[in-house]
Write an enzyme that holds these catalytic residues in place. Structure first.
Site, short mmCIF file in Angstrom:
data_model
loop_
_atom_site.label_atom_id
_atom_site.label_comp_id
_atom_site.label_asym_id
_atom_site.label_seq_id
_atom_site.Cartn_x
_atom_site.Cartn_y
_atom_site.Cartn_z
N SER A 81 -6.63 -4.59 -0.15
CA SER A 81 -6.32 -5.96 -0.55
C SER A 81 -6.56 -6.98 0.57
CB SER A 81 -4.87 -6.06 -1.03
OG SER A 81 -4.00 -5.42 -0.13
N ARG A 82 -6.44 -6.53 1.81
CA ARG A 82 -6.51 -7.51 2.91
C ARG A 82 -7.27 -6.91 4.10
NH1 ARG A 82 -1.38 -8.34 4.99
NH2 ARG A 82 -0.38 -6.74 3.74
N VAL A 90 0.70 4.68 -0.46
CA VAL A 90 0.07 5.93 0.00
C VAL A 90 1.08 6.91 0.58
CG1 VAL A 90 -2.19 4.86 0.44
CG2 VAL A 90 -0.52 5.02 2.32
N SER A 104 -7.15 4.17 15.41
CA SER A 104 -6.95 3.05 16.33
C SER A 104 -7.16 3.51 17.77
CB SER A 104 -5.52 2.52 16.18
OG SER A 104 -5.23 1.60 17.20
N TYR A 125 3.09 4.47 16.21
CA TYR A 125 1.74 4.17 15.73
C TYR A 125 0.70 5.05 16.44
CZ TYR A 125 -2.14 0.94 14.45
OH TYR A 125 -3.30 0.37 13.98
N ALA A 127 1.22 7.99 17.76
CA ALA A 127 1.38 9.36 17.28
C ALA A 127 0.75 9.52 15.90
CB ALA A 127 2.86 9.73 17.21
N LYS A 153 -1.70 7.76 14.52
CA LYS A 153 -3.16 7.68 14.55
C LYS A 153 -3.76 8.89 15.26
CE LYS A 153 -3.60 3.64 12.48
NZ LYS A 153 -4.07 3.59 11.08
N ILE A 192 -8.73 -6.35 16.10
CA ILE A 192 -9.52 -6.95 15.01
C ILE A 192 -8.68 -8.06 14.40
CG2 ILE A 192 -10.74 -6.48 12.84
CD1 ILE A 192 -11.83 -4.83 15.25
P1 NAP Z 1 -3.51 -5.60 7.35
O1 NAP Z 1 -4.33 -6.85 7.42
O2 NAP Z 1 -2.09 -5.65 7.74
O3 NAP Z 1 -3.63 -5.00 5.86
C1 NAP Z 1 -2.95 -3.83 5.55
C2 NAP Z 1 -3.45 -3.30 4.23
O4 NAP Z 1 -2.81 -2.03 4.00
C3 NAP Z 1 -3.06 -4.19 3.06
O5 NAP Z 1 -4.10 -4.09 2.11
C4 NAP Z 1 -1.78 -3.54 2.54
O6 NAP Z 1 -1.54 -3.76 1.15
C5 NAP Z 1 -2.11 -2.09 2.77
N1 NAP Z 1 -0.94 -1.22 2.86
C6 NAP Z 1 0.07 -1.26 3.78
N2 NAP Z 1 0.95 -0.29 3.53
C7 NAP Z 1 0.49 0.38 2.44
C8 NAP Z 1 0.97 1.48 1.69
N3 NAP Z 1 2.10 2.10 2.01
N4 NAP Z 1 0.26 1.90 0.62
C9 NAP Z 1 -0.90 1.28 0.28
N5 NAP Z 1 -1.41 0.24 0.95
C10 NAP Z 1 -0.71 -0.21 2.01
O7 NAP Z 1 -4.14 -4.44 8.24
P2 NAP Z 1 -5.59 -4.31 8.95
O8 NAP Z 1 -5.51 -4.98 10.26
O9 NAP Z 1 -6.66 -4.65 8.00
O10 NAP Z 1 -5.58 -2.75 9.26
C11 NAP Z 1 -6.23 -1.81 8.43
C12 NAP Z 1 -6.21 -0.46 9.13
O11 NAP Z 1 -6.86 -0.57 10.40
C13 NAP Z 1 -4.81 0.07 9.43
O12 NAP Z 1 -4.77 1.46 9.25
C14 NAP Z 1 -4.60 -0.28 10.89
O13 NAP Z 1 -3.68 0.58 11.50
C15 NAP Z 1 -6.00 -0.10 11.42
N6 NAP Z 1 -6.26 -0.85 12.65
C16 NAP Z 1 -6.19 -2.22 12.68
C17 NAP Z 1 -6.44 -2.88 13.88
C18 NAP Z 1 -6.43 -4.38 13.99
O14 NAP Z 1 -6.55 -4.87 15.12
N7 NAP Z 1 -6.27 -5.12 12.93
C19 NAP Z 1 -6.74 -2.13 15.03
C20 NAP Z 1 -6.78 -0.76 14.96
C21 NAP Z 1 -6.56 -0.12 13.76
P3 NAP Z 1 -0.74 -5.09 0.62
O15 NAP Z 1 -1.71 -6.23 0.73
O16 NAP Z 1 -0.39 -4.75 -0.80
O17 NAP Z 1 0.45 -5.24 1.50
#
Ligand code: NAP
Length: 243
Positions: free
Chosen positions: A10-11, A60, A141, A154, A156, A158, A187
Site C-alpha cells: 500500500s505504501r 502477515v 535491511s 529489527y 534480529a 532482518k 529510503i
Molecule cells: P512503510 O512506508 O512504513 O510501509 C509499510 C508497509 O507495510 C505498508 O504498506 C503497511 O500497510 C505494510 N504493513 C505493515 N505491517 C503489516 C502487516 N502486519 N501485515 C501486512 N502489511 C503490513 O515502510 P517502507 O519504508 O516502505 O518499508 C518496506 C520494507 O522495507 C520493510 O520491510 C522495511 O523494514 C524495509 N526497509 C525500509 C527501509 C527504509 O529506509 N524505508 C530501509 C531498510 C529496509 P498499511 O499501509 O496497511 O499500514
C-alpha cells in the site's frame, strides 16, 4: 495470468514495487494491513500502467488471517492464476534501546518480519515448486547485516530473514525457484519520515536517501528470467553507506 504478490504494497517501497511489477505485465496482488485508502491509490497506479491488480488485506503476522485470505485466494485461483513472484516486503520498526525495550516491541517486530515471511511464503511456495518456477524477494535491511543500535529487535528480525533466504534458496534451487534478499539503507518513505534526513544523509557517501523506485528497479531485476542463476544473495542498496 501471471501474478506478483507484494506484502505491504500500500505504501513506500511496496507501492513502488507494485507499480514496477505492473509495468512488467503482472497482475498485482497488493497486500496491506489497514490503510485501505493507500492500497486503493496503489491499485489505481497499477491500473494506470495498463495492468490489473487486486487488494488482499491481511496481517502477515497473523497465521490464521494469512491462511484464510491468501490461502483462500490460492485455492480459488489454482486453475487459472499462479503467483510467480512473491515480495515479502511488509515490515515495521519499533525502535528502542534494549535497556528500555518491552517484550511487545521485541515480539511485534519479530512477528511481522520473520513470522510474516514464514506465513506468507508457506502459502505460495507449493505452487512455485509444482510449476518449477518462482521468484521470492525478501526485503531486509542494512540493520540485519551490520546491526544498528536502538534496533536490536529489527536487526534480529532482518538477520533472521537473511538466514531463511539463504537456507530456502538451497532447498528450492533445483525446482527453478530463486530466493534473494534486498537490504536497503535509508529510503525515503513513511518509515523514515521522522528521521533527521539532513543529518543522516551526510553519513551516506551519496549524500542522500534512496527512493522507493530505486529499490523497485532491483526487485525487477531479481524477479526477471535474466537473474535465474542468482539465488541466496543479499543485494545492498544503500548509497555506499556500508560495504
Ligand atoms: P512503510 O512506508 O512504513 O510501509 C509499510 C508497509 O507495510 C505498508 O504498506 C503497511 O500497510 C505494510 N504493513 C505493515 N505491517 C503489516 C502487516 N502486519 N501485515 C501486512 N502489511 C503490513 O515502510 P517502507 O519504508 O516502505 O518499508 C518496506 C520494507 O522495507 C520493510 O520491510 C522495511 O523494514 C524495509 N526497509 C525500509 C527501509 C527504509 O529506509 N524505508 C530501509 C531498510 C529496509 P498499511 O499501509 O496497511 O499500514
Amino acid at each position: 495470468m501471471k501474478c506478483a504478490l507484494i506484502t505491504g504494497g500500500s505504501r513506500g517501497i511496496g507501492r513502488a514495487v507494485c507499480i514496477k511489477m505492473a509495468e512488467l505485465g503482472y497482475h498485482v496482488l497488493i497486500n496491506y494491513k489497514g490503510n485501505e485508502a493507500a492500497a486503493q491509490d496503489t491499485l489505481e497506479a497499477v491500473k494506470a500502467k495498463g495492468s490489473s491488480g487486486e487488494l488482499l488485506q491481511f496481517n502477515v503476522g497473523d497465521a490464521a488471517e494469512v491462511q484464510n485470505v491468501l490461502g483462500g485466494w490460492v485455492e480459488q485461483n489454482k486453475d487459472q492464476h499462479t503467483i510467480e513472484v512473491l515480495v515479502n516486503n511488509a515490515g515495521i520498526r519499533e525502535d528502542s534501546l534494549m535497556f528500555w525495550m518491552s517484550e511487545a516491541q521485541w515480539s511485534n517486530v519479530l512477528n511481522i518480519s520473520l513470522n510474516g515471511f514464514y506465513h506468507v511464503t508457506k502459502q505460495v511456495l507449493n505452487t512455485m515448486l509444482l510449476k518449477r518456477y518462482g521468484r521470492i524477494i525478501n526485503m531486509v535491511s542494512l540493520s540485519g547485516i551490520k546491526g544498528l543500535p536502538g534496533q536490536t529487535n529489527y536487526s534480529a528480525a532482518k538477520a533472521g530473514v537473511i538466514g531463511a533466504t539463504k537456507a530456502l534458496a538451497q532447498e528450492v534451487a533445483k525446482r527453478g525457484v530463486t530466493v534473494n534478499a534486498i537490504a536497503p539503507g535509508f529510503i525515503k518513505t513513511d518509515m523514515t519520515a521522522e528521521l533527521n534526513e539532513k543529518e543522516l544523509a551526510a553519513q551516506v557517501p551519496m549524500n542522500r536517501f534512496g527512493t522507493p523506485e530505486e529499490v523497485a528497479e532491483a526487485v525487477a531485476f531479481l524477479t526477471s528470467k535474466a537473474a535465474g542463476y542468482i539465488t541466496g544473495e543479499v543485494l545492498n542498496i544503500n548509497g555506499g553507506l556500508h560495504t
